[in-house]
Design an enzyme around this catalytic site. Structure first.
Site, PDB file in Angstrom:
ATOM      1  N   ASN A   7      40.876  -8.789  24.974  1.00 16.95           N
ATOM      2  CA  ASN A   7      39.544  -8.334  25.376  1.00 16.95           C
ATOM      3  C   ASN A   7      39.608  -6.817  25.550  1.00 16.95           C
ATOM      4  O   ASN A   7      40.086  -6.318  26.568  1.00 16.95           O
ATOM      5  CB  ASN A   7      39.160  -9.034  26.692  1.00 16.95           C
ATOM      6  N   ARG A  91      37.645 -11.053  22.014  1.00 16.08           N
ATOM      7  CA  ARG A  91      36.290 -11.033  22.557  1.00 16.08           C
ATOM      8  C   ARG A  91      35.536  -9.874  21.896  1.00 16.08           C
ATOM      9  O   ARG A  91      36.017  -8.743  21.858  1.00 16.08           O
ATOM     10  CB  ARG A  91      36.353 -10.781  24.057  1.00 16.08           C
ATOM     11  N   HIS A 180      27.016 -12.889  27.857  1.00 11.10           N
ATOM     12  CA  HIS A 180      27.773 -13.888  28.632  1.00 11.10           C
ATOM     13  C   HIS A 180      27.843 -15.224  27.876  1.00 11.10           C
ATOM     14  O   HIS A 180      28.019 -16.280  28.491  1.00 11.10           O
ATOM     15  CB  HIS A 180      27.125 -14.174  30.015  1.00 11.10           C
ATOM     16  N   ARG A 241      22.186  -3.050  37.682  1.00 11.49           N
ATOM     17  CA  ARG A 241      21.150  -3.016  36.648  1.00 11.49           C
ATOM     18  C   ARG A 241      19.812  -3.482  37.230  1.00 11.49           C
ATOM     19  O   ARG A 241      19.776  -4.418  38.030  1.00 11.49           O
ATOM     20  CB  ARG A 241      21.512  -3.921  35.475  1.00 11.49           C
ATOM     21  N   GLU A 385      36.332 -17.582  30.565  1.00  9.72           N
ATOM     22  CA  GLU A 385      35.974 -17.053  29.238  1.00  9.72           C
ATOM     23  C   GLU A 385      37.193 -16.937  28.330  1.00  9.72           C
ATOM     24  O   GLU A 385      37.101 -17.179  27.132  1.00  9.72           O
ATOM     25  CB  GLU A 385      35.274 -15.698  29.405  1.00  9.72           C
TER      26      GLU A 385
END
Ligand code: AMP
Length: 399
Positions: A7, A91, A180, A241, A385
């Site tokens: 990743n 990823r 996601h 955010r 993940e």
């Protein structure tokens, strides 16, 4: 079969090595500060203490070499030859419209990743650099790209087309993509399995609540809507955010608050959300503590967050004609009984009834936290993940 999961971020590379028969982690680690002074490797071989080593990683190629050296190390390594690594799963943030699933990496797939540089400017170039470095250093080892966007590619057009002139979609690909995806896919498989049910027979609302947060509506195993959009900025209020806004606010704050236009994206991505509302922190542990100590804006930030999640759950239940499972995951979803309680309060009309005792007792483990008579089950399912990337990679290279 052993699979290396990579990743790559703009200045870091995280990795894990899985043994796929038992789905166990053999080693994991992180190369940090790539391209900066003071790079370091943190490596843990399963069952051993962490090893921390200062190193020099000018670029992602150096970082991959450092990881390979660690994996081959006579003391803390986990393989004696690179040939023992059967495949590498990467990823990748953005796959646009062409990546409808995980893909064996070819020149065409690299072109897809490259075409999406504008949509994922921080991540996609780093992801591609990691792929190129692995190709060079591990020639002949199959590599697979697992995209954060691809799980959402089953959304129908009414969920992904914005209310903008259609040519913006046609010419520039401006549409909802969602993110996601690897986490939501893991939950879409794991949550029904935990109840002994099949993914193909349940309507699931997956709530990935962390520093970045998104929800996905998953009907019979396929994503039909998700809260993030063209970029991860849309949807829920998050750590830093803003989430959903009236778009006019952008020009309004440039004019009134004199925020330079070139800084607006950073302002909305890094200085807004619960951090901006509370003025305290983007970390929900800090917010919960501050709210307990009487900080009204911290409490307001928590209330807004819970309200947003609840609103999205309601809209996704409407989109799917009901919900059989609401599953909480990621840092906050897995570990905050308080947030789960605030989100679920008022969802009884959906048949979702929280068991307060079970909720309070659950942190970071698979659990059913609903009452026995709850017709919509409320679950906590820790996401994984990296394992999902390894499983997709395994599946693709075993075909
Ligand atoms: P993630 O992005 O999945 O790593 O999640 C990070 C977020 O989860 C941070 O905002 C943390 O504050 C939050 N988090 C982790 N543990 C807890 C906890 N025990 N209580 C409340 N929030 C938590």
């Amino acid at each position: 079969m052993k699979i290396l999961v990579v990743n790559c971020g703009s200045s870091s590379l995280k990795y894990q090595v899985f043994e796929m028969t038992a789905k166990t982690v053999l080693a994991k680690g992180l190369v940090d500060r790539i391209g900066l002074t003071g790079s370091s490797l943190t490596h843990t071989r399963e069952g051993r203490d962490k090893t921390e080593i200062a190193c020099e990683a000018q670029n992602h190629g150096d970082a991959v070499q450092i990881v390979i050296d660690a994996l081959l190390h006579p003391d803390y390594g986990v393989v004696t030859s690179l040939r023992e690594i059967d495949a590498v799963g990467h990823r990748v943030l953005h796959g646009g419209q062409k990546a409808i699933g995980s893909m064996l990496i070819t020149a065409e797939v690299k072109e897809i990743i490259h075409e999406c540089f504008a949509l994922g400017p921080l991540h996609n170039p780093a992801n591609l650099a990691g792929i190129n470095a692995c190709e060079k250093l591990m020639p002949g080892t199959p590599q697979v790209a697992v995209f954060d966007t691809s799980f959402h590619q089953t959304m129908p057009p009414e969920a992904y087309i914005y209310g903008l002139p259609y040519e913006l979609y046609e010419k520039y690909g401006i549409r909802r993509y969602g993110f996601h995806g690897t986490s939501h896919k893991f939950i879409a498989l794991q949550a029904p399995a935990f109840l002994g049910r099949k993914a193909a027979e349940v309507k699931l609302i997956s709530c990935h609540l962390g520093n970045g947060s998104s929800l996905a509506a998953v009907r019979y195993g396929k994503c039909v809507d998700t809260s993030m959009g063209l970029t991860p900025l849309e949807g829920l209020v998050m750590g830093t955010r803003s989430g959903d806004l009236d778009p006019t606010i952008v020009s309004y704050i440039v004019e009134k608050a004199k925020i330079p236009e070139r800084k607006v994206n950073d302002y909305l991505n890094k200085e807004s959300g619960v951090l901006g509302i509370s003025g305290v922190s983007s970390d929900f542990r800090d917010l919960e503590k501050a709210a307990n100590d009487g900080n009204a804006r911290a409490q307001l930030a928590l209330d807004i967050f819970a309200y947003h999640v609840k609103k999205y759950i309601g809209s996704y239940a409407a989109a799917m004609g009901g919900a059989d499972i609401i599953a909480f995951t990621a840092g906050l979803g897995e570990n905050s009984p308080r947030m789960r309680r605030d989100v679920c309060r008022g969802l009884e009309f959906l048949g979702a009834r929280l068991d307060d005792g079970r909720n309070e007792a659950t942190r970071g483990k698979d659990a059913d936290i609903s009452t026995a008579d709850s017709t919509c089950k409320i679950l906590v399912i820790p996401t994984n993940e990296e394992l999902m990337i390894a499983m997709d990679t395994h599946e693709i290279v075993s075909r």
